[in-house]
Design a protein around this motif. Structure first.
Motif, PDB file in Angstrom:
ATOM      1  N   ARG A   1       0.823  -1.204   0.000  1.00 20.43           N
ATOM      2  CA  ARG A   1       0.000   0.000   0.000  1.00 20.43           C
ATOM      3  C   ARG A   1       0.856   1.252   0.000  1.00 20.43           C
ATOM      4  O   ARG A   1       0.531   2.225  -0.671  1.00 20.43           O
ATOM      5  CB  ARG A   1      -0.926  -0.025   1.206  1.00 20.43           C
ATOM      6  CG  ARG A   1      -1.959  -1.114   1.065  1.00 20.43           C
ATOM      7  CD  ARG A   1      -3.138  -0.855   1.935  1.00 20.43           C
ATOM      8  NE  ARG A   1      -4.305  -1.556   1.414  1.00 20.43           N
ATOM      9  CZ  ARG A   1      -5.455  -1.599   2.043  1.00 20.43           C
ATOM     10  NH1 ARG A   1      -5.589  -1.013   3.201  1.00 20.43           N
ATOM     11  NH2 ARG A   1      -6.470  -2.233   1.499  1.00 20.43           N
ATOM     12  N   SER A   2       1.932   1.232   0.773  1.00 23.45           N
ATOM     13  CA  SER A   2       2.715   2.460   0.830  1.00 23.45           C
ATOM     14  C   SER A   2       3.480   2.676  -0.469  1.00 23.45           C
ATOM     15  O   SER A   2       3.674   3.812  -0.888  1.00 23.45           O
ATOM     16  CB  SER A   2       3.670   2.445   2.027  1.00 23.45           C
ATOM     17  OG  SER A   2       4.583   1.394   1.893  1.00 23.45           O
TER      18      SER A   2
ATOM     19  N   ASN B   1       2.540   2.113  -3.437  1.00 15.13           N
ATOM     20  CA  ASN B   1       1.669   2.632  -4.493  1.00 15.13           C
ATOM     21  C   ASN B   1       0.860   3.810  -3.956  1.00 15.13           C
ATOM     22  O   ASN B   1      -0.359   3.761  -3.881  1.00 15.13           O
ATOM     23  CB  ASN B   1       0.753   1.509  -4.986  1.00 15.13           C
ATOM     24  CG  ASN B   1      -0.122   1.964  -6.114  1.00 15.13           C
ATOM     25  OD1 ASN B   1       0.193   2.934  -6.787  1.00 15.13           O
ATOM     26  ND2 ASN B   1      -1.236   1.293  -6.308  1.00 15.13           N
ATOM     27  N   SER B   2       1.558   4.855  -3.538  1.00 17.32           N
ATOM     28  CA  SER B   2       0.863   6.014  -2.993  1.00 17.32           C
ATOM     29  C   SER B   2       1.800   7.209  -3.082  1.00 17.32           C
ATOM     30  O   SER B   2       2.909   7.110  -3.596  1.00 17.32           O
ATOM     31  CB  SER B   2       0.487   5.773  -1.537  1.00 17.32           C
ATOM     32  OG  SER B   2       1.650   5.812  -0.747  1.00 17.32           O
ATOM     33  N   ARG B   3       1.335   8.329  -2.542  1.00 18.19           N
ATOM     34  CA  ARG B   3       2.124   9.551  -2.603  1.00 18.19           C
ATOM     35  C   ARG B   3       3.480   9.357  -1.926  1.00 18.19           C
ATOM     36  O   ARG B   3       4.519   9.728  -2.474  1.00 18.19           O
ATOM     37  CB  ARG B   3       1.340  10.661  -1.904  1.00 18.19           C
ATOM     38  CG  ARG B   3       2.070  11.958  -1.733  1.00 18.19           C
ATOM     39  CD  ARG B   3       1.111  12.968  -1.121  1.00 18.19           C
ATOM     40  NE  ARG B   3       1.754  14.227  -0.820  1.00 18.19           N
ATOM     41  CZ  ARG B   3       2.230  14.551   0.367  1.00 18.19           C
ATOM     42  NH1 ARG B   3       2.168  13.686   1.339  1.00 18.19           N
ATOM     43  NH2 ARG B   3       2.766  15.725   0.572  1.00 18.19           N
ATOM     44  N   ILE B   4       3.466   8.711  -0.750  1.00 21.08           N
ATOM     45  CA  ILE B   4       4.719   8.578  -0.012  1.00 21.08           C
ATOM     46  C   ILE B   4       5.665   7.611  -0.738  1.00 21.08           C
ATOM     47  O   ILE B   4       6.868   7.837  -0.817  1.00 21.08           O
ATOM     48  CB  ILE B   4       4.437   8.129   1.445  1.00 21.08           C
ATOM     49  CG1 ILE B   4       5.697   8.174   2.283  1.00 21.08           C
ATOM     50  CG2 ILE B   4       3.862   6.734   1.519  1.00 21.08           C
ATOM     51  CD1 ILE B   4       5.917   9.466   2.946  1.00 21.08           C
TER      52      ILE B   4
ATOM     53  N   THR C   1      -0.675  17.850  -2.278  1.00 19.55           N
ATOM     54  CA  THR C   1      -1.481  16.782  -1.681  1.00 19.55           C
ATOM     55  C   THR C   1      -0.966  16.546  -0.271  1.00 19.55           C
ATOM     56  O   THR C   1       0.145  16.908   0.074  1.00 19.55           O
ATOM     57  CB  THR C   1      -1.386  15.491  -2.496  1.00 19.55           C
ATOM     58  OG1 THR C   1      -0.032  15.290  -2.868  1.00 19.55           O
ATOM     59  CG2 THR C   1      -2.228  15.558  -3.733  1.00 19.55           C
ATOM     60  N   LYS C   2      -1.785  15.878   0.527  1.00 17.37           N
ATOM     61  CA  LYS C   2      -1.457  15.792   1.942  1.00 17.37           C
ATOM     62  C   LYS C   2      -1.263  14.355   2.444  1.00 17.37           C
ATOM     63  O   LYS C   2      -0.688  14.157   3.508  1.00 17.37           O
ATOM     64  CB  LYS C   2      -2.595  16.420   2.764  1.00 17.37           C
ATOM     65  CG  LYS C   2      -2.654  17.936   2.665  1.00 17.37           C
ATOM     66  CD  LYS C   2      -1.643  18.597   3.575  1.00 17.37           C
ATOM     67  CE  LYS C   2      -1.564  20.078   3.328  1.00 17.37           C
ATOM     68  NZ  LYS C   2      -0.867  20.369   2.045  1.00 17.37           N
ATOM     69  N   GLU C   3      -1.755  13.364   1.699  1.00 20.12           N
ATOM     70  CA  GLU C   3      -1.822  12.017   2.261  1.00 20.12           C
ATOM     71  C   GLU C   3      -0.459  11.533   2.725  1.00 20.12           C
ATOM     72  O   GLU C   3       0.497  11.502   1.964  1.00 20.12           O
ATOM     73  CB  GLU C   3      -2.354  11.008   1.226  1.00 20.12           C
ATOM     74  CG  GLU C   3      -3.782  11.213   0.850  1.00 20.12           C
ATOM     75  CD  GLU C   3      -3.929  12.455   0.012  1.00 20.12           C
ATOM     76  OE1 GLU C   3      -3.144  12.633  -0.921  1.00 20.12           O
ATOM     77  OE2 GLU C   3      -4.804  13.269   0.335  1.00 20.12           O
TER      78      GLU C   3
ATOM     79  N   ALA D   1      -1.980   6.140   3.425  1.00 14.74           N
ATOM     80  CA  ALA D   1      -1.670   5.182   2.365  1.00 14.74           C
ATOM     81  C   ALA D   1      -1.914   3.756   2.837  1.00 14.74           C
ATOM     82  O   ALA D   1      -2.385   2.911   2.075  1.00 14.74           O
ATOM     83  CB  ALA D   1      -0.214   5.341   1.925  1.00 14.74           C
TER      84      ALA D   1
ATOM     85  N   PHE E   1      -8.374   8.883   0.889  1.00 12.74           N
ATOM     86  CA  PHE E   1      -7.172   8.535   0.128  1.00 12.74           C
ATOM     87  C   PHE E   1      -7.515   8.326  -1.336  1.00 12.74           C
ATOM     88  O   PHE E   1      -6.874   8.871  -2.225  1.00 12.74           O
ATOM     89  CB  PHE E   1      -6.541   7.274   0.714  1.00 12.74           C
ATOM     90  CG  PHE E   1      -5.381   6.764  -0.089  1.00 12.74           C
ATOM     91  CD1 PHE E   1      -4.117   7.293   0.105  1.00 12.74           C
ATOM     92  CD2 PHE E   1      -5.563   5.781  -1.046  1.00 12.74           C
ATOM     93  CE1 PHE E   1      -3.057   6.830  -0.641  1.00 12.74           C
ATOM     94  CE2 PHE E   1      -4.499   5.318  -1.792  1.00 12.74           C
ATOM     95  CZ  PHE E   1      -3.237   5.851  -1.591  1.00 12.74           C
TER      96      PHE E   1
END
Lengths: 608, 314
Positions: A454-455, A457-460, B124-126, B131, B138
């Motif tokens: 999950r992490s 495939n995300s902004r972070i 963006t903030k997430e 996540a 999200f």
């Protein structure tokens, strides 16, 4: 430089300069020899290979194969199947989406290597060829014949570079050697597999289930091998067998199908892993299972730090140690200075939180460094943790960790009345102590896999990859590099700490010597990093497979003894030379390391 | 290459015309004993395209790095919409200044879409928990980011290549992608460092159109370039930097007509030449050439192909 074999089954299209094989045999005879040799090998596995049961595995029986014979039988069956497929028999075409010849060569090579290894092992251990029964000679001859036949199949030779007449002798020799090497590579090269057809989804799911079942069987067999010879034979057969399936294009097809149903594949993989204790009759191999799982989970946590964020952490095992110590101190162990007994969920939280704090404390000053400097500093901090734990014994420092004796007699877990220390009967199967912990560890692994997936495939996760790719550009895009890296470091640390809480209970005792930088027993920092690099950076399955191999091989090959680390180093060097992207490559990494290769322009989500 | 008018509304704080977006005062940058930039003043107004030219080593990119927080100026200050810029480059981007690099710095092993999504980072903030837990917020934010990124890719004409790896794009498209990535951070000022280096005339013209379209979105643009025709077509104002100091600033005609600019690019006429008639010859040639704007432009053009791949971004 084209290293593609000709498509099989085009006898009509032969020209004067038709490709020839490595050995001078007509194509038809070669193919027949490969098929016949393989078939004969199958027959020979049902014969006795030696007269005495002194050689382990009982190879003296006529009528059914045993021990190493089973492995040879599997190899020979594969070879026969691919030989038949190379005749273009209808109904077998699905086996060879990338052409049959290269796969056939690897399959016969696998059979040949395993059977000759067996025959040689018999004659050296028992003292002479005289110990072989006719079956032994038969398998040696027939597997060699099959290999010879496969090597005589025509292939596309690479274009030779003209030799510069002014070259010195050494340069000419080098030139010749290069050409020979290119030719050898061309012999075993396969074409690119044709795209996989879309099947109805129930069929694809059935294929995934079959693949997972096969994986479980192979893993269980490997973990259960009882003597060195069988394990070596297992390594030869599975290694070359995997190469066979890869050359046939089946691996590419399987990963494509799996990538269409990622969630199902991952759930299925966990179900398959959970079935593992049920295949065991006693706790002997479940022990290995749970240790592999601990090692693999920590390696997967490290993969967030190294594979995604690109931070080379050489002291990662310290976080496992912090988690294990924290859990041990609150476990009610008599050697813990705290007289408390937390329930497991609280102990797990304490372990993860302690590792998180430790990770932030180490990360905050060190993450300003880049690359090699960071590696050196983390290596130092890893050792500082171990030495500190060694000294907090009441004499050199405050009494906290009980020094080199460690925190011992950690009681077994008891969650909701389920005693992890005692065997339980589930549906007729006895689930022992280590199997209980295996299930608990599996839950922790699932948590780590979930966090990783999950992490990433995300902004972070994108920020992590961006930092790894080009830190200056990432900063210019508004990414707070320090903070993002600290998050990666802290997440990796707390996941390792979580695994540590289970490890403390599995091993009964937590000592500083379990958390070395490099040692013969995994997990240690060097092996963790090796598992990530060997398996493939930035993937989920890579570190899991890398960790399983790195744990099983030293565990099974005890006779290596002091040469273990030497052999390990040698293997790692060879791997870095020939497959720098790891066994299960991430698509990005593969492109990074093989720039000259014709890169597929589309990045599919396969292989992760 | 149509201007997407809908994007105009989403730009935060679209500036009113006439407002000063960037105000650099007395910016000096020293590296040890070397003064790379000395006391440069520069302002960029809203909706303006300002060019920055100068011979190689004049300190253009150093000045750029001072504007984007990669360097902290030794003296002087840079204000963006009235606020002094923070000394960290990611904070500068968050404040509203986005940049591209002289030598392309894409995230080569990420897809085109992912590159633009990274540009959305500051808007963006997430965080990590969002996540992992994947609440409805999200998914909403992720979808909004993707939609916006695709919109920007359409704007630069790369939407059909969203899933390609950035490294596999041809050179011109990599430049476009870098601009799209910079636009994704919703800047009020875009800094372009030699956006047409290595491009053929068609691509240069397309870039010109693109910069005008960006200006029409309400984003001020500051551009470094060696291609004089490009600069003088594009810019409302041009500043000339020579040896770290600002020589001239003004509209195209002023700059093209300034003898000092020509001298900076081509050198001073001989003062104490060996023979008197040689001096006369050179001066005559100089005077002849300086009379027409076109000639100056053409002569300045000779420096177009200067130093590709100069690695002084950090």
């Amino acid at each position: 430089m084209t290293t593609q074999t000709t498509a099989p089954d085009t006898p009509g299209a032969r020209k004067a300069d038709a490709p020839t094989g490595l050995l001078p045999l007509p194509e038809k005879a070669a193919r027949a020899l490969a098929l016949g040799g393989s078939a004969l090998t199958i027959v020979s596995t049902f014969l006795a290979w030696t007269w005495t049961a002194d050689f382990p595995g009982d190879l003296t029986v006529y009528g059914y194969p045993g021990g190493l014979q089973v492995l040879v039988l599997i190899g020979a069956l594969l070879a026969t199947l691919f030989a038949l497929a190379s005749y273009g028999i209808r109904g077998l075409a699905w086996l060879v989406p990338a052409g049959a010849d290269a796969a056939l060569r690897f399959a016969t090579l696998a059979t040949f290597a395993t059977s000759w290894y067996t025959v040689l092992a018999i004659s050296t251990e028992l003292g002479g060829l005289v110990n072989l029964e006719p079956g032994g000679f038969l398998v040696a001859v027939s597997s060699l014949a099959a290999l010879a036949g496969a090597l005589a199949l025509p292939f596309q030779r690479p274009e030779p570079d003209p030799i510069d007449p002014d070259d010195t002798g050494w340069e000419k020799f080098k030139h010749g050697a290069t050409y020979k090497w290119e030719t050898t590579k061309a012999v075993f090269a396969a074409g690119s597999p044709r795209p996989v057809a879309t099947l109805p989804s129930y069929a694809e799911i059935l294929i995934i289930v079959a693949m997972l079942a096969l994986g479980l069987v192979v893993f269980t067999y490997g973990i259960g091998t009882e003597y060195d010879e069988l394990f070596i034979g297992f390594l030869i057969t599975t290694g070359l067998g995997f190469a066979t399936l890869n050359k046939a294009g089946l691996i590419a097809h399987a990963s494509q199908i799996a990538s269409r149903h990622t969630s199902i594949t991952i759930c299925g993989a966990f179900v398959a892993a959970a079935l593992f204790p049920f295949t065991q009759t006693n706790d002997q191999y479940a022990t290995i299972g749970v240790y592999i799982l601990i090692f693999a989970t920590v390696a997967l946590g490290l993969n967030i730090v190294v594979g995604l964020a690109g931070l080379l952490d050489l002291g990662y095992v310290a976080f496992l140690g912090v988690g294990a110590y924290a859990a041990a101190l609150v476990s009610g162990s008599p050697s813990s200075p705290f007289d408390v007994h937390f329930p497991f969920w609280a102990a797990a939280l304490v372990g993860a939180a302690a590792s998180l704090v430790f990770g932030v404390l180490i990360g905050a000053p060190t993450l300003r460094l880049r690359g090699d400097y960071l590696a050196i500093v983390t290596l130092g901090f890893g050792e500082i943790f171990r030495i500190t734990a060694n000294n907090l014994d009441g004499t050199s420092g405050p009494d906290l960790t009980n020094g080199s004796n460690g925190v011992s007699s950690i009681p077994n877990l008891d969650v909701l009345g389920f005693d992890f220390g005692a065997p339980h009967d589930v549906g007729g199967f006895t689930i022992g102590r280590f199997a209980n912990y295996f299930f608990l560890m599996l839950i922790v692994t699932a948590v780590v896999v979930l966090v990783f997936r999950r992490s990433s495939n995300s902004r972070i996760g994108r920020a992590w990859v961006a930092i790894r790719e080009d830190e200056t550009a990432a900063l210019a895009m508004g990414i707070n590099g320090f903070r993002v890296k600290l998050v990666a470091f802290a997440v990796g640390a707390s996941l390792a700490g979580l695994a540590g809480t289970v490890q403390a209970h599995v091993t009964y005792t937590v000592t500083p010597e379990q958390y070395l930088f490099a040692g013969p027993i995994p997990p240690n920092s060097a092996f963790l990093l090796a598992a990530v690099v060997l398996g493939g950076m930035g993937t989920i399955s890579g570190p899991l497979i890398g960790a399983a191999l790195l744990f099983l091989i030293p565990n099974k090959l005890q006779f290596l003894g002091n040469y273990q680390l030497f052999a390990f180093g040698l293997v790692l060097m060879l791997l870095m030379r020939f497959r720098p992207e790891g066994l299960i490559p991430n698509r990005r990494r593969q492109l990074e390391f093989h720039e000259e290769a014709e890169a597929p322009t589309l990045l599919t989500k396969a292989g992760a | 290459m149509t201007t997407d008018t809908t994007t105009k509304d989403t730009t935060p704080g679209a500036p009113t015309p006439g407002e000063t977006v960037l105000d650099a005062r007395g910016v000096t940058m020293r590296f040890g004993g070397l003064t790379a930039v000395r006391g440069v003043d520069l302002t960029v107004g809203a909706g303006e395209i300002v060019g920055l030219i100068g011979p190689n080593g004049a300190g253009k990119t150093t000045f750029f790095n001072c504007l984007t927080g990669l360097y902290v100026p030794t003296e002087g200050e840079v204000r963006y919409k009235g606020n002094v810029l923070p000394p960290k480059s990611f904070k500068v981007t968050a404040a509203g200044i986005a940049r591209t690099f002289q030598n392309i710095r894409l995230f080569a092993n990420m897809t085109v879409l992912e590159n633009v999504l990274v540009g959305r980072h500051t808007r963006t903030k997430e965080g990590f928990w969002s996540a992992v837990l994947r609440g409805p917020g999200f998914h909403r934010a992720e979808k909004a980011s993707k939609d916006r990124a695709m919109e920007l890719l359409r704007f630069v004409g790369l939407d059909h290549k969203a899933e390609h790896l950035a490294r596999n794009l041809p050179y011109g498209e990599q430049r476009k992608l870098e601009i799209a990535r910079a636009l994704a951070s919703e800047p009020g000022l875009l800094l372009l460092d030699e956006p047409t280096a290595g491009m053929n005339p068609q691509e240069t013209r397309a870039t010109e159109e693109l910069v005008f379209a960006i200006r029409d979105m309400g984003i001020a643009v500051l551009v470094i370039e060696h291609d004089m025709r490009f600069i003088f077509n594009l810019c409302d104002r041009v500043a000339v930097l020579v040896q770290g100091e600002k020589l001239v600033e003004g509209d195209s005609a002023t700059v093209q007509g300034d003898e000092r600019v020509v001298a900076a690019y081509l050198g001073e006429p001989f003062e104490d030449a060996p023979g008197a008639d040689e001096v006369a010859e050179v001066e005559a040639a100089e005077a002849h050439a300086g009379t027409t704007d076109e000639a100056t432009g053409a002569r300045a053009d000779t420096t177009t192909d200067a130093a590709p791949g100069k690695e002084n971004d950090r």
